[in-house]
Design a protein around this motif. Structure first.
Motif, PDB file in Angstrom:
ATOM      1  N   GLU A   3      -2.466  -3.201  29.014  1.00  0.00           N
ATOM      2  CA  GLU A   3      -1.269  -3.899  28.582  1.00  0.00           C
ATOM      3  C   GLU A   3      -0.369  -4.103  29.780  1.00  0.00           C
ATOM      4  O   GLU A   3      -0.400  -3.342  30.738  1.00  0.00           O
ATOM      5  CB  GLU A   3      -0.549  -3.095  27.490  1.00  0.00           C
ATOM      6  N   ASN A   4       0.462  -5.148  29.719  1.00  0.00           N
ATOM      7  CA  ASN A   4       1.384  -5.378  30.820  1.00  0.00           C
ATOM      8  C   ASN A   4       2.644  -4.551  30.603  1.00  0.00           C
ATOM      9  O   ASN A   4       2.756  -3.796  29.643  1.00  0.00           O
ATOM     10  CB  ASN A   4       1.675  -6.871  30.987  1.00  0.00           C
ATOM     11  N   GLU A   5       3.610  -4.672  31.506  1.00  0.00           N
ATOM     12  CA  GLU A   5       4.811  -3.851  31.443  1.00  0.00           C
ATOM     13  C   GLU A   5       5.594  -4.036  30.156  1.00  0.00           C
ATOM     14  O   GLU A   5       6.254  -3.122  29.689  1.00  0.00           O
ATOM     15  CB  GLU A   5       5.708  -4.145  32.652  1.00  0.00           C
ATOM     16  N   SER A   6       5.532  -5.203  29.543  1.00  0.00           N
ATOM     17  CA  SER A   6       6.276  -5.434  28.306  1.00  0.00           C
ATOM     18  C   SER A   6       5.541  -4.855  27.105  1.00  0.00           C
ATOM     19  O   SER A   6       6.054  -4.875  26.000  1.00  0.00           O
ATOM     20  CB  SER A   6       6.505  -6.935  28.094  1.00  0.00           C
ATOM     21  N   GLY A   7       4.324  -4.328  27.311  1.00  0.00           N
ATOM     22  CA  GLY A   7       3.548  -3.772  26.212  1.00  0.00           C
ATOM     23  C   GLY A   7       2.646  -4.798  25.548  1.00  0.00           C
ATOM     24  O   GLY A   7       1.842  -4.457  24.704  1.00  0.00           O
ATOM     25  N   ALA A   8       2.786  -6.060  25.894  1.00  0.00           N
ATOM     26  CA  ALA A   8       1.952  -7.102  25.297  1.00  0.00           C
ATOM     27  C   ALA A   8       0.612  -7.164  26.021  1.00  0.00           C
ATOM     28  O   ALA A   8       0.532  -6.919  27.221  1.00  0.00           O
ATOM     29  CB  ALA A   8       2.656  -8.450  25.389  1.00  0.00           C
ATOM     30  N   ASN A   9      -0.423  -7.490  25.283  1.00  0.00           N
ATOM     31  CA  ASN A   9      -1.739  -7.628  25.875  1.00  0.00           C
ATOM     32  C   ASN A   9      -1.765  -8.894  26.726  1.00  0.00           C
ATOM     33  O   ASN A   9      -1.489  -9.979  26.215  1.00  0.00           O
ATOM     34  CB  ASN A   9      -2.782  -7.701  24.760  1.00  0.00           C
ATOM     35  N   PRO A  10      -2.120  -8.795  28.012  1.00  0.00           N
ATOM     36  CA  PRO A  10      -2.101  -9.991  28.871  1.00  0.00           C
ATOM     37  C   PRO A  10      -3.266 -10.941  28.620  1.00  0.00           C
ATOM     38  O   PRO A  10      -3.249 -12.074  29.067  1.00  0.00           O
ATOM     39  CB  PRO A  10      -2.170  -9.414  30.280  1.00  0.00           C
ATOM     40  N   LEU A  11      -4.279 -10.481  27.897  1.00  0.00           N
ATOM     41  CA  LEU A  11      -5.476 -11.277  27.640  1.00  0.00           C
ATOM     42  C   LEU A  11      -5.533 -11.610  26.154  1.00  0.00           C
ATOM     43  O   LEU A  11      -5.473 -10.724  25.317  1.00  0.00           O
ATOM     44  CB  LEU A  11      -6.713 -10.480  28.048  1.00  0.00           C
ATOM     45  N   VAL A  12      -5.648 -12.893  25.829  1.00  0.00           N
ATOM     46  CA  VAL A  12      -5.630 -13.340  24.439  1.00  0.00           C
ATOM     47  C   VAL A  12      -6.922 -14.089  24.138  1.00  0.00           C
ATOM     48  O   VAL A  12      -7.291 -15.007  24.879  1.00  0.00           O
ATOM     49  CB  VAL A  12      -4.409 -14.266  24.185  1.00  0.00           C
ATOM     50  N   SER A  13      -7.594 -13.709  23.061  1.00  0.00           N
ATOM     51  CA  SER A  13      -8.772 -14.460  22.611  1.00  0.00           C
ATOM     52  C   SER A  13      -8.312 -15.744  21.936  1.00  0.00           C
ATOM     53  O   SER A  13      -7.370 -15.736  21.146  1.00  0.00           O
ATOM     54  CB  SER A  13      -9.590 -13.632  21.622  1.00  0.00           C
ATOM     55  N   LEU A  14      -8.988 -16.839  22.259  1.00  0.00           N
ATOM     56  CA  LEU A  14      -8.652 -18.135  21.682  1.00  0.00           C
ATOM     57  C   LEU A  14      -9.464 -18.371  20.415  1.00  0.00           C
ATOM     58  O   LEU A  14     -10.615 -17.924  20.313  1.00  0.00           O
ATOM     59  CB  LEU A  14      -8.953 -19.248  22.692  1.00  0.00           C
ATOM     60  N   THR A  15      -8.897 -19.091  19.476  1.00  0.00           N
ATOM     61  CA  THR A  15      -9.656 -19.496  18.297  1.00  0.00           C
ATOM     62  C   THR A  15     -10.624 -20.615  18.700  1.00  0.00           C
ATOM     63  O   THR A  15     -10.467 -21.243  19.754  1.00  0.00           O
ATOM     64  CB  THR A  15      -8.736 -20.011  17.185  1.00  0.00           C
ATOM     65  N   VAL A  16     -11.592 -20.869  17.857  1.00  0.00           N
ATOM     66  CA  VAL A  16     -12.538 -21.954  18.132  1.00  0.00           C
ATOM     67  C   VAL A  16     -11.792 -23.283  18.211  1.00  0.00           C
ATOM     68  O   VAL A  16     -12.067 -24.112  19.090  1.00  0.00           O
ATOM     69  CB  VAL A  16     -13.653 -21.980  17.069  1.00  0.00           C
ATOM     70  N   ALA A  17     -10.816 -23.493  17.329  1.00  0.00           N
ATOM     71  CA  ALA A  17     -10.035 -24.739  17.360  1.00  0.00           C
ATOM     72  C   ALA A  17      -9.263 -24.868  18.673  1.00  0.00           C
ATOM     73  O   ALA A  17      -9.205 -25.956  19.260  1.00  0.00           O
ATOM     74  CB  ALA A  17      -9.084 -24.799  16.171  1.00  0.00           C
ATOM     75  N   GLU A  18      -8.683 -23.769  19.161  1.00  0.00           N
ATOM     76  CA  GLU A  18      -7.971 -23.808  20.449  1.00  0.00           C
ATOM     77  C   GLU A  18      -8.942 -24.108  21.583  1.00  0.00           C
ATOM     78  O   GLU A  18      -8.613 -24.859  22.511  1.00  0.00           O
ATOM     79  CB  GLU A  18      -7.257 -22.478  20.703  1.00  0.00           C
TER      80      GLU A  18
END
Length: 148
Positions: A3-18
């Motif tokens: 996780e980054n310093e803000s606690g959010a995950n820096p890596l996001v899985s994309l949907t098939v539509a995205e």
């Protein structure tokens, strides 16, 4: 995943539509083929059509390898100073054979980047589509004092 310093995950899985939306915005990708123990990667310009990928190619090793083994990977990515993404398509590639299929493909907005004749249309029919996006940021201090 870290996780980054803000606690959010820096890596996001994309949907098939995205993934398909991003693929539709680009025109250059990388095609990976394999025959036996030999892997080849080719940069290709492409166009999306009804959740498939099409490209044109001349006679040669790329087309020959597809005729021997139709399993392929196709990858596209892009980045800015702040963000980046990558999409990977796994699937099967085949040359368009019928007059109707070729005529329909000829209407798509694909233009070669090289001034060479390419008479063979190839379609990649996906078996899976996946992607990830991330926010670019500096690496955290790896050698500083750890929080206990």
């Amino acid at each position: 995943m870290d996780e980054n310093e803000s606690g959010a995950n820096p890596l996001v899985s994309l949907t098939v539509a995205e993934c398909w939306r991003l693929l539709g915005q680009q025109e250059l990708g990388r095609l990976v083929e394999h025959v036996g123990d030999v892997l080849d990667i080719f940069p290709i310009n492409y166009v999306t059509d009804d959740e498939t990928i099409l490209f044109r190619t001349a006679e040669g090793s790329k087309l020959f390898e597809l005729m021997v083994n139709d399993e392929v990977l196709f990858e596209v990515d892009d980045h800015t100073d702040r963000d980046a993404w990558s999409v990977v398509v796994r699937g099967h590639a085949h040359r368009l054979e019928t007059f109707e299929d070729v005529a329909a493909a000829d209407e798509l907005p694909l233009r070669p980047w090289l001034p060479t004749l390419k008479y063979n249309w190839v379609r990649i029919d996906p078996t899976s589509v996946s992607g990830r996006s991330f926010h670019r940021a500096p690496e955290p201090d790896r050698y500083g004092i750890a929080d206990y």
